[in-house]
Enzyme design. Structure first.
Site, short mmCIF file in Angstrom:
data_model
loop_
_atom_site.label_atom_id
_atom_site.label_comp_id
_atom_site.label_asym_id
_atom_site.label_seq_id
_atom_site.Cartn_x
_atom_site.Cartn_y
_atom_site.Cartn_z
N GLY A 29 9.42 155.86 8.92
CA GLY A 29 8.64 155.26 7.84
C GLY A 29 9.01 154.75 7.19
N ASN A 38 3.96 161.82 24.10
CA ASN A 38 4.62 160.34 22.93
C ASN A 38 4.98 159.32 24.20
OD1 ASN A 38 5.37 161.73 21.21
ND2 ASN A 38 8.05 161.92 21.47
N ILE A 87 12.29 153.67 17.79
CA ILE A 87 12.78 154.88 17.42
C ILE A 87 12.57 155.78 18.06
CG2 ILE A 87 13.61 156.16 15.42
CD1 ILE A 87 13.44 153.67 13.55
N THR A 88 11.13 156.03 18.33
CA THR A 88 11.21 157.85 19.21
C THR A 88 11.76 158.35 19.74
OG1 THR A 88 8.22 156.34 18.12
CG2 THR A 88 8.26 158.74 19.98
N ARG A 127 10.67 169.59 27.45
CA ARG A 127 11.00 168.04 27.39
C ARG A 127 9.47 167.21 28.16
NH1 ARG A 127 14.93 165.47 31.32
NH2 ARG A 127 12.78 165.42 32.40
N HIS A 184 21.01 158.25 24.29
CA HIS A 184 20.92 158.72 22.56
C HIS A 184 20.46 159.81 22.72
CE1 HIS A 184 20.25 159.58 18.41
NE2 HIS A 184 18.97 159.94 18.75
N ARG A 243 9.39 167.49 18.57
CA ARG A 243 9.57 168.68 19.70
C ARG A 243 9.32 170.29 18.66
NH1 ARG A 243 13.70 168.74 24.68
NH2 ARG A 243 13.83 171.85 24.57
N ALA A 258 4.40 156.21 9.91
CA ALA A 258 4.61 156.72 8.09
C ALA A 258 4.94 158.21 8.05
CB ALA A 258 3.08 155.92 7.44
N ASP A 283 -0.95 154.91 10.43
CA ASP A 283 -0.59 155.51 10.87
C ASP A 283 -1.80 156.26 11.09
OD1 ASP A 283 1.76 157.94 10.60
OD2 ASP A 283 0.08 158.98 11.20
#
Ligand code: TXD
Length: 319
Positions: free
Chosen positions: A15, A96, A119-120, A89, A176, A83, A11, A34
Site C-alpha cells: 500500500g 482475510n 491484491i490480497t 490456509r 496465482h 500467513r 497501507a 488502514d
C-alpha cells in the site's frame, strides 16, 4: 478537470509503495486507508513531503474512515494479514475473508463506481469474495497476479537471453501460486516464440523448464530472502500498470484474475486469464486455445481456485 482519486485500502508494504508510485506518476490524489492508526497518516505525510523535491502535484491523505474514499475512481486493495507460522490456509482464509467483507462494504457505500484491483492473498478467492461483498459489476473488479507473474517470467528470460526485457513478452494463466500456468509458446522474444528459441539454440529445454519453475516459485523466493514479509515493489508496479490502463483507457492486453463466464468452459469463476483493460474496466476476456498439456495445467489451477472459493463459502454462510 479534477484529478482522479486513487483509494488504497491497506497501507502496509504494498500500500505504501503504491502511494509513492501513484504520487510520482501523478495519477491523481491519493487516500491511504488502514485500520492501523497512524500508519496511513504517517506514510501519506512522508510521501507528501517528498513532493517538493520530486516535483509532483498530488494530495495524500491517511485515514481510518471509509467516508474519505468517497467517489474514488480506482481502489487497490492490499488489506489483510499474512500467513504466520502455525496458521493453516483456512485460518488465513477466514481472517482475510472478514477483511474483504469490511472492505467490500466500504467500497459499496462510498466508491461504487470505482475500478477495483484486489491484491490480497489468497488472490483468486479474495477477489471473488470482494466482488460478492461489494456488489460491483464483475467487469469493475479484478485481481492482480498475472502481470506480476509474467513480469517475473520476463525478467528471468531477459537475463537468460541477454536481451532487453522490453522485447520479451510472456503469458501466464491460471491461479496465482503453485498452479500458475506459464505458457511458453505464447511467450516471445521480439515476436519469436520460446519453443523456436530452444530450436535455435538460444537456450535448452532444461533451462527453460527451470525458469518456468522459478517463475512459479517467484513469491516464495522473495519471502525466503526478506524473511519478514513478501514482495512489494514489483507487486505494486504491476497493480499500477493495471490502474493506468483503466484511467487512461489504454486497452492494454494484461493477464489478471478476471470473472470468466463462458470462456475457457467456465461458468463464473475468478481466475487468471488474458484480458483487455480500458475505461470499461475488464472489457474483454481473451479466450485462447490451449493444447492438451496446457489445458491439463489450467484445469488443475481452476480446481485449486474452486477449492478455495468452496472453503470461503463454508466459512461464511452468507456467501
Ligand atoms: O501477486 C499478488 N497478488 C501478491 C499478493 C504479491 C505479493 C503479496 N500479496 C499479498 O498482498 C500478501 O499476501 C498480502 O495479502 C497483501 C498485502 O501485502 P503487504 O506486504 O502490503 O502486507 P502488509 O504490509 O501486512 O499490509 C497489509 C495491511 C496492514 O497495514 C494492515 O494493518 C492492513 O493491511 N489491514 C487492514 N486494512 C484495512 N482494513 C482491514 N480490515 C485491515 N486488516 C489489516
Amino acid at each position: 478537470m479534477a484529478r482522479p482519486k486513487i483509494a488504497l485500502i491497506g497501507a502496509g508494504m504494498i500500500g505504501g509503495t503504491l502511494a509513492h508510485m501513484a504520487a510520482m506518476k501523478e495519477l491523481g490524489d491519493i487516500v491511504l486507508f488502514d485500520i492501523a492508526e497512524g500508519i496511513p497518516e504517517g506514510k501519506a505525510l512522508d510521501i507528501a513531503e517528498s513532493g517538493p523535491s520530486e516535483g509532483f502535484d498530488a494530495s495524500l491523505k491517511g485515514t481510518q474512515d471509509y467516508a474519505d474514499i468517497a467517489g474514488a475512481d480506482v481502489c487497490i486493495v492490499t488489506a489483510g494479514v499474512p500467513r504466520k507460522p502455525g496458521m493453516s490456509r483456512d485460518d488465513l482464509l477466514g481472517i482475510n475473508l472478514k477483511v474483504m467483507k469490511a472492505v467490500g462494504e466500504g467500497i459499496k457505500a462510498h466508491a461504487p463506481n470505482a475500478f477495483v484491483i484486489c491484491i490480497t492473498n489468497p488472490l483468486d478467492a479474495m477477489v471473488w469474495a470482494l466482488r460478492e461483498f461489494s456488489g460491483l459489476p464483475h467487469n469493475m473488479v479484478c485481481g492482480m497476479a498475472g502481470v506480476l507473474d509474467s513480469a517475473r517470467f520476463r525478467h528471468f528470460l531477459a537475463e537468460e537471453f541477454g536481451v532487453s526485457m522490453r522485447d520479451v513478452t510472456a503469458f501466464v494463466l491460471g491461479g496465482h501460486g503453485d498452479t500458475m500456468v506459464p505458457l511458453a509458446r505464447y511467450s516471445t522474444v521480439g515476436g519469436i516464440p520460446l519453443p523456436d528459441l530452444v530450436g535455435m539454440g538460444w537456450t535448452s529445454q532444461e533451462k527453460l523448464d527451470a525458469i518456468v519453475q522459478r517463475t512459479r516459485d517467484g513469491g516464495a523466493e522473495i519471502v525466503g530472502l526478506l524473511k519478514t514479509g513478501s514482495a512489494y515493489y514489483a507487486p505494486a508496479t504491476s497493480a499500477i500498470e493495471m490502474a493506468v490502463a483503466y484511467l487512461k483507457d489504454q486497452k492494454r492486453v494484461l493477464p489478471c484474475a478476471a470473472h470468466v463466464d463462458g470462456a475457457y468452459g467456465l461458468d463464473g469463476l475468478y481466475v487468471g486469464v488474458p484480458t483487455v483493460i480500458g475505461a470499461g474496466g475488464v472489457e474483454r476476456v481473451i479466450d485462447i486455445k490451449l493444447d492438451k498439456d496446457e489445458q491439463a495445467m489450467f484445469d488443475k489451477s481452476v480446481s485449486a481456485v474452486k477449492g478455495l472459493v468452496k472453503a470461503c463459502k463454508e466459512i461464511d454462510g452468507a456467501l
